[in-house]
Design an enzyme around this catalytic site. Sequence first.
Site, short mmCIF file in Angstrom:
data_model
loop_
_atom_site.label_atom_id
_atom_site.label_comp_id
_atom_site.label_asym_id
_atom_site.label_seq_id
_atom_site.Cartn_x
_atom_site.Cartn_y
_atom_site.Cartn_z
N HIS A 1 1.11 0.14 -0.80
CA HIS A 1 2.20 0.18 0.19
C HIS A 1 1.94 1.22 1.29
O HIS A 1 2.77 1.38 2.18
CB HIS A 1 3.54 0.50 -0.48
CG HIS A 1 3.99 -0.56 -1.43
ND1 HIS A 1 4.07 -1.89 -1.07
CD2 HIS A 1 4.39 -0.51 -2.74
CE1 HIS A 1 4.48 -2.60 -2.12
NE2 HIS A 1 4.68 -1.79 -3.13
N ASP B 1 -0.31 -7.73 -7.31
CA ASP B 1 0.88 -6.94 -7.66
C ASP B 1 2.15 -7.77 -7.40
O ASP B 1 2.17 -8.64 -6.52
CB ASP B 1 0.90 -5.67 -6.81
CG ASP B 1 1.95 -4.65 -7.22
OD1 ASP B 1 1.59 -3.69 -7.92
OD2 ASP B 1 3.13 -4.82 -6.84
N HIS C 1 4.66 -6.84 -5.85
CA HIS C 1 5.12 -6.58 -4.49
C HIS C 1 4.01 -6.85 -3.48
O HIS C 1 2.83 -6.62 -3.76
CB HIS C 1 5.56 -5.11 -4.35
CG HIS C 1 6.60 -4.69 -5.34
ND1 HIS C 1 6.29 -4.12 -6.55
CD2 HIS C 1 7.96 -4.77 -5.28
CE1 HIS C 1 7.41 -3.86 -7.22
NE2 HIS C 1 8.44 -4.24 -6.47
ZN LIG Z 1 4.45 -3.39 -7.34
#
Ligand SMILES: [Zn+2]
Length: 342
Positions: A159, A194, A196
């Site tokens: 991220h 993942d 996300h």
């Molecule tokens: Zn994640």
Amino acid sequence: MKVFTDQTHQALHDPSGYLVDGVMQPNPEQPERLKRLLSGVAAGGHEVIAPKDHGLAHISAVHSPAYVKFISTIHQRWRRNPKAAPEIFPNIHPDRRTASYPESAIAQTGFHVADMSCPIGEHTWESARWSAHSATSAAMAVEAGDKMAYALCRPPGHHCFSDLAGGFCYLNNSAIAAQYLRKTHDRVAIIDVDLHHGNGTQGIFYERNDVYTLSIHADPARFYPFFWGHAHEIGEGAGHGYNLNIPLPRGTKDEGFMTGLANGLAHVEAFAPSAIVIALGLDAYENDPFGGLSVSTPGFAKMAGMLAALNLPTAIVQEGGYLCDELGDNLQSFLSGFEANA
Ligand SMILES: [Zn+2]
């Protein structure tokens, strides 16, 4: 396969909380994750190696000078304020990245930290740096001829943009590994499995055609990271067509995940990379506390088999996957599934 991790330095970062529904809750990215993941490594009988200190060059290859200066020094500056809390959270943000770069510690935090899940504590830089060294060491092992290597990175990285921390991530380990592999490989693909979307990774390579980025994840329409991860985001400029997002409906099980992954891997094969980085989140698991997707423990072995079938030198970089009884089992399932099919 070789496993790179620094059990001492990477365990120091211990974030207290993150904001959910307006309430400060315990931060799920805890040092205990490292122990549970290591139990999965031990169960598989893999060789654990501490990474070397590779300095800042590999980190600076994907992160901006201003960000590296910020993340490496901000806590020392913060502590000069006797009223300041032990951890730094942002409380003001520029509306766009084109705003003027500020001088104050809190304003720089707002510039460089996207959300309230990334507190910066006394040991954050140390742990993030060694997590990045683990990723670099895995990439180096692959460059030196290992068919595969695994970096047990913690804190995670996908991220984090070039100059923006977010979602428990302070340095983008997968991007660092891919950039390192570019030294000897003209085309590298990052495959992010993942739960996300790998928004930071996408952002770093969005205008490039030498690193293909594929992410398969829970649909961000109502799920973190919300602003990124949609199917229409396909890259810009020279990178147009070199980013692929496969958002899945919440609750998608093994079969739906593997169908989506097979679709994505066909695009990766058309790109014809000579090395890959797998951004290995284990939080797509059916009992992960985030509860976004429903991949089973044997599902991770199946996923790994599909990735190993690409038959390319591979650096596997740990991303998410949170505390549940099966966290170590899921890692073992993935690593053994990869080895069995490599
Ligand atoms: Zn994640």
